[in-house]
Write a protein that holds these residues in place. Structure first.
Motif, short mmCIF file in Angstrom:
data_model
loop_
_atom_site.label_atom_id
_atom_site.label_comp_id
_atom_site.label_asym_id
_atom_site.label_seq_id
_atom_site.Cartn_x
_atom_site.Cartn_y
_atom_site.Cartn_z
N THR A 1 -7.56 2.02 -7.84
CA THR A 1 -8.61 2.71 -7.10
C THR A 1 -8.46 4.22 -7.23
O THR A 1 -9.44 4.94 -7.41
CB THR A 1 -8.59 2.29 -5.61
OG1 THR A 1 -8.85 0.89 -5.53
CG2 THR A 1 -9.62 3.03 -4.81
N GLY B 1 -11.29 -8.19 -8.38
CA GLY B 1 -10.35 -8.81 -7.44
C GLY B 1 -9.01 -8.95 -8.12
O GLY B 1 -8.92 -9.25 -9.31
N LEU B 2 -7.96 -8.69 -7.37
CA LEU B 2 -6.60 -8.84 -7.87
C LEU B 2 -5.93 -9.95 -7.07
O LEU B 2 -5.96 -9.94 -5.85
CB LEU B 2 -5.82 -7.53 -7.71
CG LEU B 2 -6.41 -6.33 -8.44
CD1 LEU B 2 -5.73 -5.05 -8.00
CD2 LEU B 2 -6.31 -6.51 -9.94
N HIS C 1 -8.39 -4.94 1.31
CA HIS C 1 -7.24 -5.83 1.12
C HIS C 1 -7.47 -7.04 2.01
O HIS C 1 -7.15 -7.01 3.20
CB HIS C 1 -5.94 -5.13 1.49
CG HIS C 1 -5.63 -3.94 0.64
ND1 HIS C 1 -5.21 -4.06 -0.66
CD2 HIS C 1 -5.70 -2.62 0.90
CE1 HIS C 1 -5.01 -2.85 -1.16
NE2 HIS C 1 -5.30 -1.97 -0.24
N SER D 1 -17.36 -5.28 -9.27
CA SER D 1 -16.33 -5.72 -8.33
C SER D 1 -15.15 -6.31 -9.09
O SER D 1 -15.33 -7.08 -10.02
CB SER D 1 -16.94 -6.77 -7.39
OG SER D 1 -15.98 -7.21 -6.48
N LEU E 1 -12.21 -0.05 -1.34
CA LEU E 1 -11.11 -0.99 -1.52
C LEU E 1 -10.88 -1.76 -0.23
O LEU E 1 -10.78 -1.17 0.84
CB LEU E 1 -9.83 -0.23 -1.90
CG LEU E 1 -8.55 -1.02 -2.06
CD1 LEU E 1 -8.66 -2.03 -3.19
CD2 LEU E 1 -7.38 -0.09 -2.29
N GLN F 1 3.91 1.25 -4.84
CA GLN F 1 2.98 1.43 -5.95
C GLN F 1 3.71 1.94 -7.18
O GLN F 1 3.50 1.46 -8.29
CB GLN F 1 1.86 2.41 -5.58
CG GLN F 1 0.90 1.89 -4.55
CD GLN F 1 -0.09 2.94 -4.16
OE1 GLN F 1 -0.64 3.62 -5.01
NE2 GLN F 1 -0.34 3.08 -2.87
N GLY G 1 -4.05 -2.52 -6.56
CA GLY G 1 -5.38 -2.13 -6.08
C GLY G 1 -5.44 -0.67 -5.71
O GLY G 1 -6.36 0.05 -6.09
N GLU G 2 -4.45 -0.20 -4.97
CA GLU G 2 -4.40 1.22 -4.59
C GLU G 2 -4.25 2.10 -5.83
O GLU G 2 -4.93 3.12 -5.97
CB GLU G 2 -3.22 1.47 -3.64
CG GLU G 2 -3.33 0.78 -2.30
CD GLU G 2 -4.32 1.43 -1.35
OE1 GLU G 2 -4.63 2.63 -1.52
OE2 GLU G 2 -4.77 0.73 -0.42
N ALA H 1 -0.62 -7.24 -5.49
CA ALA H 1 -2.07 -6.98 -5.59
C ALA H 1 -2.49 -5.74 -4.81
O ALA H 1 -3.23 -4.90 -5.36
CB ALA H 1 -2.86 -8.22 -5.14
N PRO H 2 -2.03 -5.53 -3.58
CA PRO H 2 -2.41 -4.30 -2.89
C PRO H 2 -1.89 -3.04 -3.58
O PRO H 2 -2.59 -2.03 -3.65
CB PRO H 2 -1.79 -4.45 -1.49
CG PRO H 2 -1.72 -5.92 -1.29
CD PRO H 2 -1.39 -6.47 -2.65
N ARG I 1 0.81 -1.22 0.00
CA ARG I 1 0.00 0.00 0.00
C ARG I 1 0.84 1.27 0.00
O ARG I 1 0.32 2.35 -0.28
CB ARG I 1 -0.95 0.00 1.20
CG ARG I 1 -2.00 -1.10 1.08
CD ARG I 1 -2.89 -1.14 2.29
NE ARG I 1 -2.14 -1.68 3.42
CZ ARG I 1 -2.65 -1.88 4.62
NH1 ARG I 1 -3.92 -1.57 4.85
NH2 ARG I 1 -1.92 -2.39 5.59
#
Length: 107
Positions: free
Chosen positions: A85, A67-68, A99, A65, A97, A30, A81-82, A77-78, A25
């Motif tokens: 998002t 999913g990663l 996790h 929805s 979101l 990232q 995702g961040e 994945a996080p 995160r």
């Protein structure tokens, strides 16, 4: 939609990340993951699907929805995702979101 991101750049291989951060995160992680060109493609695909499902005139869905999935769920994945998002929010989508592997009480 489930997207497998296990083959995207893995920040866990960098010892300074493991020393300084507990998961994907963090902003520097990232950025590192986003250097993989496939992350941009994932972002574009998710934005396209969101537009088609949520903003098209024929759209009767009120939510979508994604999913990663990666090997351990703690880094790649996080981070993606961040990243995605933030892109969805910039486009005006209301986003949430979670996790799953980072929630307290889970392994």
């Amino acid at each position: 939609y489930i997207i497998d991101v296990a083959n995207i750049r893995d920040p866990q291989t960098k010892s300074d990340f493991r020393k300084n951060y507990k998961d994907g995160r963090a902003g520097p992680i990232q950025s590192y993951v986003a250097e993989d060109q496939r992350v941009e493609a994932i972002e574009h695909q998710i934005l396209l699907l969101a537009e088609l499902h949520l903003r098209s005139g024929a759209a009767d869905n009120k939510w979508i929805s994604f999913g990663l999935r990666d090997h351990h769920g703690r880094w790649t994945a996080p981070a993606i995702g961040e990243y995605v998002t933030d892109a969805l929010a910039r486009k005006g989508f209301k986003v949430s979101l979670s996790h799953m592997d980072l929630m307290e009480g889970t392994k």
